[in-house]
Design an enzyme around this catalytic site. Structure first.
Site, PDB file in Angstrom:
ATOM      1  N   TYR A 108      47.883  77.783  -6.863  1.00 51.51           N
ATOM      2  CA  TYR A 108      48.647  77.462  -5.657  1.00 51.51           C
ATOM      3  C   TYR A 108      49.998  78.180  -5.620  1.00 51.51           C
ATOM      4  CZ  TYR A 108      45.167  73.732  -5.058  1.00 51.51           C
ATOM      5  OH  TYR A 108      43.994  73.026  -4.898  1.00 51.51           O
ATOM      6  N   ASP A 170      42.617  68.083 -14.266  1.00 48.75           N
ATOM      7  CA  ASP A 170      41.801  68.875 -15.192  1.00 48.75           C
ATOM      8  C   ASP A 170      42.620  69.442 -16.342  1.00 48.75           C
ATOM      9  OD1 ASP A 170      39.065  69.052 -13.894  1.00 48.75           O
ATOM     10  OD2 ASP A 170      40.395  69.554 -12.246  1.00 48.75           O
ATOM     11  N   HIS A 420      43.190  83.057 -10.300  1.00 55.38           N
ATOM     12  CA  HIS A 420      42.371  82.329  -9.339  1.00 55.38           C
ATOM     13  C   HIS A 420      43.185  81.781  -8.188  1.00 55.38           C
ATOM     14  CE1 HIS A 420      43.516  78.144 -10.421  1.00 55.38           C
ATOM     15  NE2 HIS A 420      43.805  78.704 -11.559  1.00 55.38           N
ATOM     16  N   TYR A 501      43.681  70.565   1.878  1.00 56.78           N
ATOM     17  CA  TYR A 501      44.635  69.512   1.487  1.00 56.78           C
ATOM     18  C   TYR A 501      45.869  70.091   0.804  1.00 56.78           C
ATOM     19  CZ  TYR A 501      44.306  69.117  -3.668  1.00 56.78           C
ATOM     20  OH  TYR A 501      44.423  69.322  -5.021  1.00 56.78           O
ATOM     21  N   ARG A 502      45.834  71.376   0.460  1.00 58.58           N
ATOM     22  CA  ARG A 502      46.886  71.967  -0.370  1.00 58.58           C
ATOM     23  C   ARG A 502      46.571  73.448  -0.449  1.00 58.58           C
ATOM     24  NH1 ARG A 502      47.118  70.016  -6.677  1.00 58.58           N
ATOM     25  NH2 ARG A 502      49.052  70.975  -7.308  1.00 58.58           N
TER      26      ARG A 502
END
Ligand code: ADP
Length: 558
Positions: A108, A170, A420, A501-502
């Site tokens: 993110y 995670d 990623h 959502y983000r």
């Protein structure tokens, strides 16, 4: 091009010249001490590439150029008073400041700021105390730098784990506070972190300090001679979220309206027994039926936690990189994916859940779960002890009881130099919606040359569908394709009424624009609040697509 001046950062804050930057950083050093100000002046300072040694100055998993989402300098406040002074200084110089707690917000944007050249504010370096763990009330009060590992270790060291559990995402290296204010999730019954937070202390853009909820009511024993942030808090601050009047906490999540300096988080009481499990489902088409089975069980709380339905390649990627399974550079075919599932003794879809409670309770729940999933032909049921070599099941066994780890990290190495992005749309818990999202995201992934690696994370009434777009950071063409893929998916999804959502820094504007009901009424509201609280637009401009009036949002689009 003029040679850079000595002491210049790689990227100056927008509209700020060398001399002004120098005065600004000197003033910063006057506040926090020289050792707590780092100027990011060479590419060498952007060497960090790993979650285990995270950068505090840029997005390590860069999808644009490496030197784009980079801070000019990083400051580490020692306490709340420093944060307040930094906010006032940033207003004086009109320099943007980007707070983060640990900077492990991987996928993110990490520690990177939305506006290149912002001042990064490393909240976690010094402000990392667990201020309170209340056993009877089952809550903790933490500072920004407290990681999931820290909080868990605290319980272990103080022999409290037989009473209290935490919930972990995670990867356990991020902060409880940062993850919660981004509305991140974990996998125990307390998986919705924001739902389980209780009470915040926040420094507003003008440097003033508020406590939300019951924290707004002074404790009768508080010493009025102490600075507000050191005053004893109200004893119900971590017990009742809402206090009195408008409830403010939401506006400080995924937002640029305040710097959170303390946060309460509810802890789960040890349920008195635990059993994790795996259910494998052999066929790609089983997704539909699985989700139809999951919905009533989850909303009815027979599924007590946040379980996940994972595509086999996510599990495969935790257990080995792509080259260990195939020489192919192309997206793997169904035949190849079936072969991997066979080799790993997994299904095409794999459901990781857990039972909580004393043995008789678990036994009853397990019967219900087994009967329900047993309707799927070929479904198989495993406990961790049945599959000692299944690394993912062993990891999930810890994660679903709130024991942090970093082992899931492996999947990012699916490709060399793996970075990623997460594409994270919300889905209705229905077979039709899950299949439609899976088909769309898989088809698009393959069209752009990527394997589909994804998981459905099942909340109470919706799913966070997390699609992991893994790319080689050193391959500029692949980065471009990854960016194009996620951007295409955002538009595709919006057309179906699906929203994320983000998201990563690079996608914030695009996604914010999809939440456009009634001529972008929500964005207009957000901008009004932003401009009222932060008229000079110094705090995290552009965060989640909200730009202050001092910025031309079109010019800043990436
Ligand atoms: P993690 O703790 O998981 O490493 P980060 O520290 O990278 O997460 O924080 C993720 C994002 O959350 C940041 O980019 C920022 O927008 C927001 N954030 C984190 N900590 C704070 C804070 N103390 N106050 C306000 N926003 C924060």
């Amino acid at each position: 091009e003029a040679p850079p001046n000595a002491g210049d950062p790689l990227i100056l804050p927008p509209g700020i010249d060398s001399q002004t930057f120098k005065s600004f950083t000197q003033r910063l050093a006057d506040i926090v001490g020289q050792s707590n100000v780092t100027i990011i002046s060479t590419d060498k300072e952007l060497h960090q590439e790993s979650y285990l040694d995270p950068s505090k100055a840029h997005d390590m998993f860069y999808v644009l150029e490496k030197q784009y989402f980079v801070s000019s300098a990083v400051v580490a406040p020692r306490d709340v008073a420093d944060v307040q002074a930094i906010m006032r200084l940033c207003n004086e110089f009109e320099i943007p400041v980007w707070p983060f707690s640990i900077g492990r917000n991987v996928g993110y944007g990490g520690a990177g700021p939305r506006v290149p050249g912002s001042l990064g504010m490393d909240m976690g370096r010094h402000m990392n105390k667990i201020l309170n763990v209340d056993v009877d009330g089952a809550y903790a009060l933490v500072e920004p730098g407290v990681t999931f590992f820290d909080l868990h270790d605290y319980l272990v060291k103080n022999n409290l784990r037989d009473k209290l559990w935490i919930d972990v995402p995670d990867l356990g290296g991020g902060s409880v506070l940062g993850n919660t204010c981004e509305r991140g999730v974990g996998y125990t019954p307390y998986g919705d972190h924001y739902m389980m937070h209780c009470g915040m202390e926040v420094v507003l853009p003008d440097g003033s300090l508020v406590r939300t909820g019951m924290g707004a009511l002074p404790d009768p024993e508080a010493d009025p001679n102490l600075p507000p942030h050191e005053q004893k808090p109200n004893k119900c601050w971590q017990l009742f979220n809402y206090g009195f009047g408008p409830y403010n906490d939401g506006i400080f999540t995924q937002s640029s309206l305040g710097v959170i300096t303390k946060m309460g988080i509810w802890l789960m009481t040890n349920p008195g027994g635990y059993q994790s499990y795996l259910i494998t489902m052999p066929r790609d088409e089983d997704l539909h039926q699985a989700i139809e089975i999951i919905r009533p069980l989850r909303v009815g709380m027979v599924l007590q936690n946040v379980p996940t339905l994972r595509h086999v390649l996510l599990d495969a990627a935790v257990m080995g990189d792509k080259s260990t399974y195939s020489d192919s550079k192309a997206p793997l075919t169904d035949t190849e994916i079936d072969a991997i599932a066979h080799k790993l003794n997994l299904g095409r879809w794999n459901f990781y859940g857990a039972l909580y409670g004393p043995e008789p309770v678990r036994a009853v729940m397990w019967q219900v779960v087994k009967t329900a999933f047993g309707q799927i032909p070929g479904a198989k049921f495993y406990f961790p002890e049945d599959m000692p070599d299944n690394k993912v099941l062993q990891i999930r066994d810890g994660t679903l009881q709130g024991i942090p780890s970093v082992d899931e990290l492996r999947w990012v190495d699916w490709l060399p130099n793996g970075g990623h992005l997460f594409f994270s749309p919300i889905a209705k818990v229905s077979g039709d919606d899950a299949v439609a999202q899976y088909k769309l995201t898989r088809r698009r992934s393959e069209e752009f040359g990527f394997d589909f690696i994804g998981t459905f994370v099942v909340g109470m009434r919706e799913m966070h569908h997390i699609v992991c777009i893994v790319y080689d950071r050193r391959d500029a063409d692949m980065r471009r394709r990854a960016h194009k893929l996620i951007s295409t998916l955002v538009d595709d999804a919006a057309k179906q009424g699906w929203g994320e959502y983000r998201t990563h820094l690079a996608l914030m504007d695009q996604i914010a624009a999809t939440y456009s009901f009634n001529d972008h009424a929500q964005m207009k509201l957000n901008e009004k609040i932003k401009n009222a609280l932060d008229p000079k637009g110094i705090l995290a401009p552009g965060k989640n697509g909200v730009w202050p009036q001092t910025y031309d949002k079109v010019a800043w689009r990436v």
